[in-house]
Design a protein around this motif. Structure first.
Motif, short mmCIF file in Angstrom:
data_model
loop_
_atom_site.label_atom_id
_atom_site.label_comp_id
_atom_site.label_asym_id
_atom_site.label_seq_id
_atom_site.Cartn_x
_atom_site.Cartn_y
_atom_site.Cartn_z
N LEU A 82 80.25 25.30 -26.08
CA LEU A 82 78.74 25.13 -26.08
C LEU A 82 78.10 24.73 -27.36
CD1 LEU A 82 75.77 25.54 -24.77
CD2 LEU A 82 76.12 28.14 -25.50
N LEU A 83 78.53 25.52 -28.52
CA LEU A 83 78.21 25.26 -30.04
C LEU A 83 78.65 23.64 -30.34
CD1 LEU A 83 78.95 28.29 -31.97
CD2 LEU A 83 76.92 27.76 -30.89
N ARG A 84 79.84 23.15 -29.82
CA ARG A 84 80.31 21.59 -30.16
C ARG A 84 79.32 20.82 -29.20
NH1 ARG A 84 85.32 24.33 -29.83
NH2 ARG A 84 85.61 23.72 -27.66
N ASP A 85 78.78 21.38 -28.06
CA ASP A 85 78.00 20.29 -27.36
C ASP A 85 76.43 20.27 -27.55
OD1 ASP A 85 80.12 19.83 -25.58
OD2 ASP A 85 79.74 21.35 -24.11
N HIS B 125 76.18 27.97 -2.27
CA HIS B 125 75.01 28.35 -3.03
C HIS B 125 75.05 28.11 -4.31
CE1 HIS B 125 71.77 31.02 -4.80
NE2 HIS B 125 71.30 31.38 -3.32
N ASP B 126 73.92 27.08 -4.63
CA ASP B 126 73.98 26.50 -6.03
C ASP B 126 74.15 27.46 -7.12
OD1 ASP B 126 73.76 23.99 -4.93
OD2 ASP B 126 71.68 23.86 -5.11
N TYR B 127 73.38 28.69 -7.04
CA TYR B 127 73.24 29.66 -8.25
C TYR B 127 74.68 30.37 -8.27
CZ TYR B 127 72.13 33.73 -11.11
OH TYR B 127 72.07 34.83 -11.92
N THR C 138 77.74 28.74 -9.95
CA THR C 138 77.75 28.80 -11.34
C THR C 138 78.42 29.88 -12.18
OG1 THR C 138 75.78 29.87 -12.00
CG2 THR C 138 75.61 27.17 -11.32
N GLN C 139 78.36 31.04 -11.23
CA GLN C 139 78.81 32.27 -12.01
C GLN C 139 80.32 32.57 -12.25
OE1 GLN C 139 76.79 35.03 -12.51
NE2 GLN C 139 75.46 33.13 -12.09
N VAL C 140 80.45 32.76 -13.49
CA VAL C 140 81.82 32.92 -14.22
C VAL C 140 82.67 33.99 -13.48
CG1 VAL C 140 82.99 33.48 -16.31
CG2 VAL C 140 81.06 31.87 -16.38
N TYR C 141 81.95 35.04 -13.05
CA TYR C 141 82.58 36.21 -12.40
C TYR C 141 83.60 35.76 -11.42
CZ TYR C 141 83.26 40.36 -9.74
OH TYR C 141 83.94 41.67 -9.15
N LEU C 142 83.28 34.82 -10.65
CA LEU C 142 84.06 34.39 -9.49
C LEU C 142 85.53 33.72 -9.85
CD1 LEU C 142 81.40 32.86 -7.05
CD2 LEU C 142 82.70 34.94 -6.97
N THR D 65 70.43 25.68 -23.00
CA THR D 65 71.74 25.87 -22.67
C THR D 65 72.24 27.27 -22.98
OG1 THR D 65 72.36 25.00 -24.80
CG2 THR D 65 72.48 23.32 -23.43
N LEU D 66 71.57 27.86 -23.92
CA LEU D 66 71.93 29.34 -24.10
C LEU D 66 71.25 30.08 -22.98
CD1 LEU D 66 72.51 31.94 -25.84
CD2 LEU D 66 70.13 31.62 -26.76
N LEU D 67 70.26 29.92 -22.37
CA LEU D 67 69.80 30.53 -21.18
C LEU D 67 70.62 30.27 -19.85
CD1 LEU D 67 65.80 29.83 -21.32
CD2 LEU D 67 67.17 32.15 -21.80
N ASP D 68 71.15 29.05 -19.70
CA ASP D 68 72.00 28.54 -18.75
C ASP D 68 73.44 29.45 -19.06
OD1 ASP D 68 70.13 26.84 -17.56
OD2 ASP D 68 71.21 24.97 -18.42
#
Length: 322
Positions: free
Chosen positions: A179-182, A300-302, A305-309, A188-191
């Motif tokens: 994220l920092l490199r991008d 489901h779009d949201y 995105t979940q890293v947990y999965l 992007t922080l909130l995402d």
């Protein structure tokens, strides 16, 4: 459902060289870790280091030990105690903490007077180790300068819960570095935070709420000051190991997104498997696999995105033993 990608390339991990089979120990031997050398090496690029060799001690060599105050011990020879390596080990730890700016974690050799993270013997004048025990001097200096970096000892990685927790943190660290490199922006922080919602719910639900509050007034704060604070608190929260209760609660929340899509029988099966997991009858991978199956059928779009999965490569099978 397209699950979030854990990484596009192998994250780098620093590691005590003896754990990869390098014959750098005081007796000329090694302490090869099969887990590290034969399993994790497929997923990480290792950077092997031996601080005792790096500061000029030969192989084989006189062993060193920690002596004195457990809070501020010194590293001396076991025979020639006038040989003091304290400053050299600490200086090398500080040096490497600055030099290894692209690593995402570190696996240390346990109980080593240079590399041990905890429970290292600190000998007293009577020849006996003290209580409490100390920390390796190189590891102490390194970690003091890289407090957010995921670190673990090789022996503790034999515990499936600690192993999964450590590797989850390594991939979180890698994603933050990407994220920092991008280019860090408020969006992007909130995402990023949004993607970690359910992983935080499983590890430290109170800290998830605190981090949400921290970002709630993001527009009022300097991004370059707030982001490092956010990441430090995130890594501290992820260090807490999830439990069957918190995992079950997270699975329940995620299954709620399916309540209108599933039949009564499918919902009942999902609840039954979550209950069996909570009661210790089946491992986490069982209800999680069914949950992901349903989300593939009912995207489901949201949730996608979940890293947990998928916090780490599925082929590591880390959740099969949880």
């Amino acid at each position: 459902m397209n699950l979030p990608q854990v990484a596009t390339s192998k994250p780098k991990l620093a590691i005590s060289a003896c754990l990869l089979g390098a014959e750098v120990r005081y007796n000329g031997g090694h302490k090869e870790s099969r887990l590290c050398n034969r399993v994790l090496s497929e997923y990480f690029d290792f950077v092997p280091l031996c601080p005792e060799v790096a500061i000029g001690l030969g192989t084989p060599r006189e062993p060193i030990r920690l002596v004195g105050d457990p809070a501020a011990p010194r590293a001396v020879g076991t025979v020639q105690r006038e040989r003091d390596h304290t400053e050299a080990l600490a200086a090398y730890g500080a040096q490497m903490a600055g030099a290894l700016d692209d690593i995402c974690g570190y696996i240390f050799m346990q109980q080593s007077p240079s590399c041990g993270l905890e429970r290292v013997k600190v000998y007293q004048d009577n020849g006996r180790p003290s209580e409490p025990k100390g920390r390796g001097l190189y590891a102490e200096a390194f970690c003091a300068r890289r407090p957010d970096l995921p670190v673990e000892e090789d022996g503790r990685l034999n515990d499936p819960i600690l192993r999964e927790n450590f590797i989850t943190r390594v991939f979180a660290y890698a994603q933050w570095q990407q994220l920092l490199r991008d280019g860090l922006t408020r969006k992007t922080l909130l995402d990023f935070h949004s993607r970690y919602k359910y992983l935080l719910m499983a590890t430290h639900p109170l800290q998830y709420k605190a981090l949400g509050r921290l970002l709630g007034n993001l527009h009022q704060h300097d991004l370059q000051e707030l982001a490092p604070r956010y990441f430090s608190e995130l890594m501290a929260a992820l260090k807490k190991c999830a439990t069957r209760r918190t995992h079950s609660n997270t699975l329940q929340h995620l299954s709620g997104y399916l309540k209108k899509a599933l039949s009564s029988a499918d919902r009942q099966e999902m609840q039954q498997l979550i209950g069996q997991y909570r009661d210790g009858i089946v491992p986490l991978v069982v209800p999680l696999t069914l949950l992901k199956h349903h989300f593939r059928r009912h995207p489901h779009d949201y949730v996608a995105t979940q890293v947990y999965l998928q916090p780490h490569p599925e082929t590591l099978s880390l959740r099969n033993a949880l």
